[in-house]
Design a protein around this motif. Structure first.
Motif, PDB file in Angstrom:
ATOM      1  N   UNK A 159       0.892  -1.495  -0.033  1.00  0.00           N
ATOM      2  CA  UNK A 159      -0.006   0.510  -0.086  1.00  0.00           C
ATOM      3  C   UNK A 159       0.938   1.478  -0.106  1.00  0.00           C
ATOM      4  N   UNK A 160       0.280   2.455  -0.221  1.00  0.00           N
ATOM      5  CA  UNK A 160       0.615   3.904  -0.532  1.00  0.00           C
ATOM      6  C   UNK A 160      -0.095   4.731   0.145  1.00  0.00           C
ATOM      7  N   UNK A 161       0.352   5.026   0.874  1.00  0.00           N
ATOM      8  CA  UNK A 161      -0.876   6.051   2.407  1.00  0.00           C
ATOM      9  C   UNK A 161       0.133   7.471   0.956  1.00  0.00           C
ATOM     10  N   UNK A 162      -0.827   8.673   1.133  1.00  0.00           N
ATOM     11  CA  UNK A 162      -0.204  10.393   0.774  1.00  0.00           C
ATOM     12  C   UNK A 162      -1.009  10.857   1.968  1.00  0.00           C
ATOM     13  N   UNK A 163      -0.103  11.053   2.353  1.00  0.00           N
ATOM     14  CA  UNK A 163      -0.310  12.283   3.504  1.00  0.00           C
ATOM     15  C   UNK A 163       0.372  13.662   3.155  1.00  0.00           C
ATOM     16  N   UNK A 164      -0.804  14.486   4.476  1.00  0.00           N
ATOM     17  CA  UNK A 164      -0.492  15.840   4.110  1.00  0.00           C
ATOM     18  C   UNK A 164      -0.811  16.858   5.375  1.00  0.00           C
ATOM     19  N   UNK A 165      -0.808  18.218   4.961  1.00  0.00           N
ATOM     20  CA  UNK A 165      -1.623  19.065   6.720  1.00  0.00           C
ATOM     21  C   UNK A 165      -2.742  18.010   6.856  1.00  0.00           C
ATOM     22  N   UNK A 207       4.664  12.610   1.340  1.00  0.00           N
ATOM     23  CA  UNK A 207       3.800  13.512   1.860  1.00  0.00           C
ATOM     24  C   UNK A 207       5.423  14.563   1.636  1.00  0.00           C
ATOM     25  N   UNK A 208       4.347  15.770   1.897  1.00  0.00           N
ATOM     26  CA  UNK A 208       4.467  17.158   0.450  1.00  0.00           C
ATOM     27  C   UNK A 208       5.020  17.679   2.280  1.00  0.00           C
ATOM     28  N   UNK A 209       5.122  17.100   3.463  1.00  0.00           N
ATOM     29  CA  UNK A 209       5.373  18.408   4.653  1.00  0.00           C
ATOM     30  C   UNK A 209       6.008  17.529   5.112  1.00  0.00           C
ATOM     31  N   UNK A 261      10.939  26.508   3.971  1.00  0.00           N
ATOM     32  CA  UNK A 261       9.224  26.753   4.385  1.00  0.00           C
ATOM     33  C   UNK A 261       9.380  24.753   4.904  1.00  0.00           C
ATOM     34  N   UNK A 262       7.847  25.122   5.031  1.00  0.00           N
ATOM     35  CA  UNK A 262       7.152  23.111   5.577  1.00  0.00           C
ATOM     36  C   UNK A 262       7.434  22.895   3.739  1.00  0.00           C
ATOM     37  N   UNK A 263       7.200  22.689   3.200  1.00  0.00           N
ATOM     38  CA  UNK A 263       6.626  22.277   1.651  1.00  0.00           C
ATOM     39  C   UNK A 263       6.856  21.645   0.308  1.00  0.00           C
TER      40      UNK A 263
END
Length: 347
Positions: A20-26, A43-45, A235-237
């Motif tokens: 599985x792949x889990x996409x995580x953001x804010x 995640x992009x953070x 930056x965090x992103x």
């Protein structure tokens, strides 16, 4: 704070052994789950990357770069939808590419976030699926990749590509979807730069270095280049970091770009800190985000330096800043934004 949409996804991440792949953001800042070896996280953070790494997850920080995932290799993709449409469409498109035949994309979100439209459009791409209203306006959608060849890619505004999105008399700015205010020059940031000299004249001597806290695509940093001092942009992103690096590489900027959450891990002290924080009129000044930006400024500001904040005129940041500083005052406003000078010194 618990997120009802994300809670619907927990059973698909916990104790499941399919690849599985889990996409995580804010949306997932409060997520805390026992790591599952079968699940990879993107995640992009940077703060989430650090959080998940400490919890034992196999996690990658990127601008939702799926290049580490082979075609037709995953059994499941799990995603609590993001706020920005190009981001969501990009992830749906890439999930289709990466999933095996009959693989499933699990989506959750609120009606006012567009979950029903995302499901409807994604179903045309995937071939089949079903959605259910689970709690008030919260929906869970399961899509199955039964259509093995599809031309129904969702419009992601060419999400992965940096492009020139705006310009002024000094610079052209590369940016992309996924960066806050990605396709325009922010009016608050422009107001700060227009009046930067009003801040600098209060310094005893010219600044020797500067920190751009929450740099976005780098507008503020680029417009400090005439000072000919080292600039650290942070930056965090992940999308913001990519865009800012591209702009730094294009122009002769004396500086570096650092992925960090509120300057965490940066140890230098700075004579000048500039910041257009992600606050808005409906944001509580007592919120944790305000504290984090002000605490970071306190820790990184040299005792002789100044911090220059631009905020919505309704945000009482001066009051909050006095917990950390000797001086915080509005030096000017234009009816929409105000410029706030913050310093350790009372001079």
């Amino acid at each position: 704070m618990s997120d009802s949409a994300f809670n619907l996804l927990i059973p698909y991440l916990r104790d499941q052994k399919v690849r599985s792949l889990w996409l995580a953001d804010e949306n997932l800042l409060s997520a805390s789950l026992t790591a599952n070896d079968a699940v990879t996280v993107i995640t992009n953070r940077i703060d989430l990357e650090q959080q998940f790494f400490s919890q034992g997850w196999k996690v990658f920080f990127s601008d939702y770069d799926f290049s580490i995932i082979e075609n037709d290799s995953l059994d499941r993709v799990v995603y609590r939808i993001s706020k920005e449409k190009p981001v969501v469409n990009h992830i749906i498109n890439e999930a289709y590419r990466c999933l095996k035949p009959e693989g499933e994309l699990i989506l959750a979100g609120d009606k006012n976030e567009g979950i029903k439209s995302y499901f409807s459009n994604a179903k045309k791409l995937f071939g089949s699926g079903e959605s259910n209203k689970e709690d008030k306006d919260t929906w869970l959608a399961i899509l199955n990749k039964t259509k093995l060849e599809s031309t129904k890619q969702l419009d992601d505004k060419n999400y992965p590509e940096l492009r020139v999105t705006c310009s002024d008399s000094n610079f052209e700015y590369y940016s992309k979807p996924g960066v806050f205010g990605w396709d325009k020059i922010d009016k608050g940031s422009a107001y700060l730069i227009e009046n930067l000299d009003s801040f600098l004249m209060t310094l005893i001597e010219p600044p020797k270095n500067a920190l751009d806290l929450g740099c976005g695509y780098g507008y503020l940093s680029l417009n400090l280049s005439h000072l000919d001092i080292p600039v650290t942009a942070t930056d965090n992103n992940a999308a913001a970091i990519r865009a800012c690096e591209r702009n730094f590489n294009r122009y002769p900027i004396n500086g570096k770009v650092v992925a960090a959450s509120c300057a965490e891990g940066i140890t230098d002290k700075f004579d000048l800190i500039i910041c257009n924080p992600p606050f808005h009129a409906g944001f509580s000044v007592d919120g944790d985000l305000t504290d984090r930006f002000l605490k970071a400024t306190h820790d990184r500001l040299h005792h002789r330096g100044i911090a220059c904040f631009v905020t919505n005129i309704h945000i009482p940041i001066e009051r909050k800043a006095m917990q950390y500083f000797h001086q915080a005052e509005c030096i000017m406003s234009n009816g929409n934004f105000k410029l706030v000078r913050i310093s350790h010194s009372t001079d």
